[in-house]
Scaffold this active site. Structure first.
Site, PDB file in Angstrom:
ATOM      1  CG  ASN A   1      -2.186  -0.862   0.911  1.00 13.35           C
ATOM      2  OD1 ASN A   1      -3.035  -0.493   0.104  1.00 13.35           O
ATOM      3  ND2 ASN A   1      -2.243  -2.027   1.550  1.00 13.35           N
TER       4      ASN A   1
ATOM      5  CG  MET B   1       1.410  -5.651  11.542  1.00 13.67           C
ATOM      6  SD  MET B   1      -0.309  -5.817  11.030  1.00 13.67           S
ATOM      7  CE  MET B   1      -0.719  -7.333  11.870  1.00 13.67           C
ATOM      8  NE  ARG B   2       3.784  -1.624  18.794  1.00 14.65           N
ATOM      9  CZ  ARG B   2       3.881  -2.389  19.880  1.00 14.65           C
ATOM     10  NH1 ARG B   2       3.961  -3.699  19.775  1.00 14.65           N
ATOM     11  NH2 ARG B   2       3.880  -1.843  21.080  1.00 14.65           N
TER      12      ARG B   2
ATOM     13  CG  LEU C   1      -2.355   3.879  16.416  1.00 17.42           C
ATOM     14  CD1 LEU C   1      -3.133   4.829  15.518  1.00 17.42           C
ATOM     15  CD2 LEU C   1      -0.859   4.109  16.268  1.00 17.42           C
TER      16      LEU C   1
ATOM     17  CG  HIS D   1      -9.672  -3.809   8.221  1.00 18.97           C
ATOM     18  ND1 HIS D   1      -8.783  -4.419   9.085  1.00 18.97           N
ATOM     19  CD2 HIS D   1     -10.762  -4.619   8.142  1.00 18.97           C
ATOM     20  CE1 HIS D   1      -9.316  -5.551   9.518  1.00 18.97           C
ATOM     21  NE2 HIS D   1     -10.504  -5.694   8.974  1.00 18.97           N
TER      22      HIS D   1
ATOM     23  CG  ASP E   1      -9.428  -3.018  12.244  1.00 13.54           C
ATOM     24  OD1 ASP E   1      -8.536  -2.291  11.791  1.00 13.54           O
ATOM     25  OD2 ASP E   1      -9.231  -4.212  12.534  1.00 13.54           O
TER      26      ASP E   1
ATOM     27  CD  GLU F   1      -5.742  -4.036   1.216  1.00 17.05           C
ATOM     28  OE1 GLU F   1      -4.813  -3.393   1.740  1.00 17.05           O
ATOM     29  OE2 GLU F   1      -5.988  -5.216   1.528  1.00 17.05           O
TER      30      GLU F   1
HETATM   31  C1  GRF Z   1      -3.127  -4.855   3.916  1.00 18.73           C
HETATM   32  O1  GRF Z   1      -3.938  -5.944   3.581  1.00 18.73           O
HETATM   33  C2  GRF Z   1      -3.892  -3.859   4.749  1.00 18.73           C
HETATM   34  O2  GRF Z   1      -5.252  -3.810   4.431  1.00 18.73           O
HETATM   35  C3  GRF Z   1      -3.711  -4.394   6.147  1.00 18.73           C
HETATM   36  O3  GRF Z   1      -2.404  -4.900   6.184  1.00 18.73           O
HETATM   37  C4  GRF Z   1      -1.996  -5.256   4.863  1.00 18.73           C
HETATM   38  C5  GRF Z   1      -0.738  -4.502   4.578  1.00 18.73           C
HETATM   39  O4  GRF Z   1      -0.161  -4.871   3.360  1.00 18.73           O
HETATM   40  N1  GRF Z   1      -3.953  -3.382   7.134  1.00 18.73           N
HETATM   41  P1  GRF Z   1       1.034  -4.022   2.759  1.00 18.73           P
HETATM   42  O5  GRF Z   1       2.132  -3.990   3.815  1.00 18.73           O
HETATM   43  O6  GRF Z   1       0.515  -2.654   2.447  1.00 18.73           O
HETATM   44  O7  GRF Z   1       1.470  -4.766   1.546  1.00 18.73           O
END
Ligand code: GRF
Length: 217
Positions: free
Chosen positions: A16, A92-93, A95, A111, A147, A176
């Site tokens: 992303n 992955m934290r 907040l 998400h 979320d 995404e």
């Molecule tokens: C994505 O699927 C996003 O929706 C979720 O974590 C993943 C991250 O993927 N929150 P990337 O690191 O952007 O490839």
């Protein structure tokens, strides 16, 4: 017009982030990434940022006694870089409420489900287990509850009978990568108005015939 200054927080792959980097490379795009910050030194996304000549920082959560002191160190880096909006991209934290309140309504997250369905880390597995026929992704304003928060953009994809978590994740990832740059554009162009727990979004006329909500106004 001044471009909106983004700080992107990552923990891993950074696809992303790559989509945002590509969008920001367009001269007419109304935002720029001024800092990519990871909580892990080996986050792959840091490489994408360096290749694009974007400033990077690593703040390792293990170096701090608690969530809030870690978040204050992240905040200091964001302020030093003049960040105006924070984009969570596979960060992955959880907040702290201090961080969410300090950056009130200036943090967005992506998400891999159609929120409010399937919150949490195993969104793809939850969608498959529930037998839904459509899933997708959501870009939303971050609030203290995980979320949750005003929804800016969603896109739907089919969930097929033989889907695995990986195949569904890959299909959702393609949307995404469209939705995140679109959501940032909407914010930067002043097309988003937060109204309590929802967002009123005025879609630009060039976003029309895709299954992306909200529809063209
Ligand atoms: C994505 O699927 C996003 O929706 C979720 O974590 C993943 C991250 O993927 N929150 P990337 O690191 O952007 O490839």
């Amino acid at each position: 017009m001044a471009r909106l200054k983004l700080g992107v927080l990552i923990s891993g792959r950074g696809s992303n982030l790559q989509a945002l980097i590509a969008a920001c490379a367009e001269t007419t795009y109304p935002a720029e990434i001024v800092l990519v910050l990871a909580n892990k030194p080996d986050a792959m996304g840091l490489e994408h940022a360096r290749e694009a000549g974007i400033a990077t920082a690593v703040v390792e959560h293990g170096d701090f006694p608690d969530r809030e002191s870690f978040d204050k160190a992240v905040h200091a880096q964001l302020k030093d870089a003049d960040v105006e909006w924070v984009c969570l991209a596979g960060y992955m934290r959880l907040l702290s409420s201090w961080f969410v309140e300090t950056w009130n309504d200036r943090i967005i997250n992506i998400h891999p489900s159609l929120l409010p369905a399937f919150k949490g880390i195993d969104a793809h597995a939850q969608a498959i287990a529930a037998g839904v026929k459509l899933s997708g992704c959501t870009v939303h304003i971050v609030r203290t509850e995980m979320d949750a928060g005003p929804i800016l953009v969603q896109a739907a994809v089919p969930l097929l009978p033989d889907d695995t978590e990986d195949s569904l994740a890959a299909r959702i990832l393609t949307v995404e990568h469209q939705c995140y740059p679109l959501a940032v554009r909407l914010i930067a162009e002043g097309r988003v108005q937060i109204d309590g727990d929802t967002a009123i979004v005025v879609m630009p006329p060039d976003i029309g015939d895709q299954i992306i909500s909200p529809p063209q106004s």
